[in-house]
Design an enzyme around this catalytic site. Structure first.
Site, short mmCIF file in Angstrom:
data_model
loop_
_atom_site.label_atom_id
_atom_site.label_comp_id
_atom_site.label_asym_id
_atom_site.label_seq_id
_atom_site.Cartn_x
_atom_site.Cartn_y
_atom_site.Cartn_z
N HIS A 231 27.92 -8.64 97.12
CA HIS A 231 28.07 -9.57 95.99
C HIS A 231 27.04 -10.69 95.99
O HIS A 231 27.36 -11.86 95.67
CB HIS A 231 29.49 -10.17 95.96
CG HIS A 231 30.57 -9.16 96.16
ND1 HIS A 231 31.28 -9.06 97.33
CD2 HIS A 231 30.98 -8.14 95.38
CE1 HIS A 231 32.12 -8.04 97.23
NE2 HIS A 231 31.96 -7.46 96.07
N CYS A 232 25.80 -10.36 96.40
CA CYS A 232 24.70 -11.34 96.38
C CYS A 232 25.01 -12.57 97.23
O CYS A 232 24.52 -13.67 96.92
CB CYS A 232 24.34 -11.79 94.97
SG CYS A 232 23.95 -10.47 93.86
N ALA A 233 25.83 -12.44 98.25
CA ALA A 233 26.18 -13.60 99.08
C ALA A 233 26.12 -13.21 100.57
O ALA A 233 27.15 -13.17 101.25
CB ALA A 233 27.56 -14.13 98.69
#
Ligand SMILES: Cc1ncc(COP(=O)(O)O)c(C=O)c1O
Length: 383
Positions: free
Chosen positions: A343-345
């Site tokens: 999730h791009c984290a």
């Protein structure tokens, strides 16, 4: 007949939108079709009025006194890039957290490599919440900015922004808040949060179309925030210098008017529904989902169990399954649409111990129903 689509990927972009959003975009495209702020015939004037109304309503939603302090952008990432690239200079220091999205982490990494900007990453607890004292400890004399997300797109956890804002202020640092997962779902008052800049997409909680975003600028920040782009604004056209007036200083070129008219309808929907009711709806469904999943022994849930500390973004893992496999099964067998992975984290997952596979994320939107939550619980129980 194929089962109805159960959309639980609202943290990526909200769907469906209110009917009024579809109608507004269609009406603009067919009937008006004019640029905003440039021409003076009837359709152009009406287009300009809708864009101005959108600015006003977004300002009302976040208690910003002056609508000119709302700048339209392309998406949440664009708003964050405008803030980070516009503010940070060689030798500056930034305090951020491990919970951030790549829309903050990657510009900071770029600025470290190309502009000599240093960054400190404060940790979070097991629920994904940052301790304001950690922010205090990380601040140095060079700290120009504290950049922190309001609610996590992985755990849903809400950060103590107002406390962090006070600490930033005490140390003369500006506060940038990434409200991608909170704006439209939580009541937000930029004055209470003490933020100098608030960045958000228009296409998630605000219910606008993709390709919309907003950046709030607090009074005076424009003297330190350089615009990333220059170009036509429809104002002071006799000069080849970018106007210093707001919002023109930061809005070069024709705006995404088809998106903004949809955003206007989305924000109108929220103001009419009442943000407290939207929050209540999301909290009730989050509680239903968490309660339903807590009874499944193979499921590990991430984030706070305290509803006051979270939004409707729920990450989980199921023993024996890769999250991507789970997402595919849910979609193929039940038409339940979720998102799997990091999730791009990346730093958030390192902190949670969920690398390399990440988690399965179910995210609740304004139009999610109890039946849809029950369908997700039933499908996961069956698995
Ligand atoms: C916390 C957070 N910040 C920033 C963004 C970037 O928003 P956008 O996709 O509109 O660029 C997202 C989107 O998922 C997000 O969840």
């Amino acid at each position: 007949m194929a089962p109805a689509r159960v959309y639980l990927d609202n943290a990526a972009t909200s769907w469906p939108k209110p009917e009024a959003v579809y109608r507004a975009v269609d009406d603009y495209q067919r009937r008006l079709g004019a640029p905003a702020g440039r021409s003076s015939y009837a359709e152009a004037a009406q287009t300009e009025r809708i864009v101005a109304a959108c600015r006003q309503k977004v300002a009302r939603l976040i208690a910003a006194a002056d609508p000119k302090r709302i700048v339209f952008t392309l998406n949440g990432s664009d708003s964050l890039n405008m803030a980070l690239h516009g503010l940070l200079q060689p030798g500056d220091h930034v305090v951020t957290s491990v919970c951030e999205h790549n829309s903050v982490l990657r510009p900071l990494r770029f600025l470290a490599e190309h502009r000599g900007v240093a960054t400190a990453y404060v940790p979070c607890d097991a629920a994904g919440i940052v301790d304001p004292d950690e922010v205090r400890r990380a601040i140095t004399r060079q700290t120009k900015l504290v950049a922190i997300l309001h609610a996590s797109n992985v755990t849903g956890s809400i950060q103590p922004i107002a406390e962090i804002g006070q600490i930033a202020k005490q140390h003369g640092a500006s506060l940038l808040v990434d409200a991608a997962q909170s704006l439209g779902y939580l009541p937000i008052d930029v004055n209470e949060l003490g933020c100098d800049l608030l960045a958000a997409p228009g296409h998630k909680g605000l219910l606008g179309p993709l390709g919309t975003g907003v950046l709030y600028l607090s009074p005076g920040i424009e003297q330190r925030l350089l615009p990333l782009r220059q170009g036509g604004t429809g104002t002071r056209s006799d000069e080849d210098v970018q106007p210093s007036s707001l919002p023109d200083r930061y809005e070069s070129g024709n705006l995404n008017v088809p998106g903004i008219v949809g955003l206007e309808a989305g924000v109108t929907h929220l103001l009419d529904a009442g943000i407290d009711r939207c929050r209540e709806h999301q909290s009730q469904l989050t509680a239903r989902l968490l309660d339903g999943l807590a009874g499944l022994p193979a499921v590990t849930l991430y984030g706070s169990r305290n509803l006051a500390e979270r939004v409707g973004v729920v990450s989980l893992n199921v023993a024996g399954y890769d999250p991507r496999e789970l997402a595919s099964l849910l979609d193929a067998q039940w038409s339940i649409q979720t998102r799997a992975g990091i999730h791009c984290a990346p730093r958030m997952h390192q902190a949670l111990g969920t690398v390399p596979a990440g988690t399965l994320r179910l995210s609740i939107g304004h139009f999610t129903t109890e039946a849809e939550i029950d369908a997700a619980i039933a499908a996961l129980s069956e698995l």
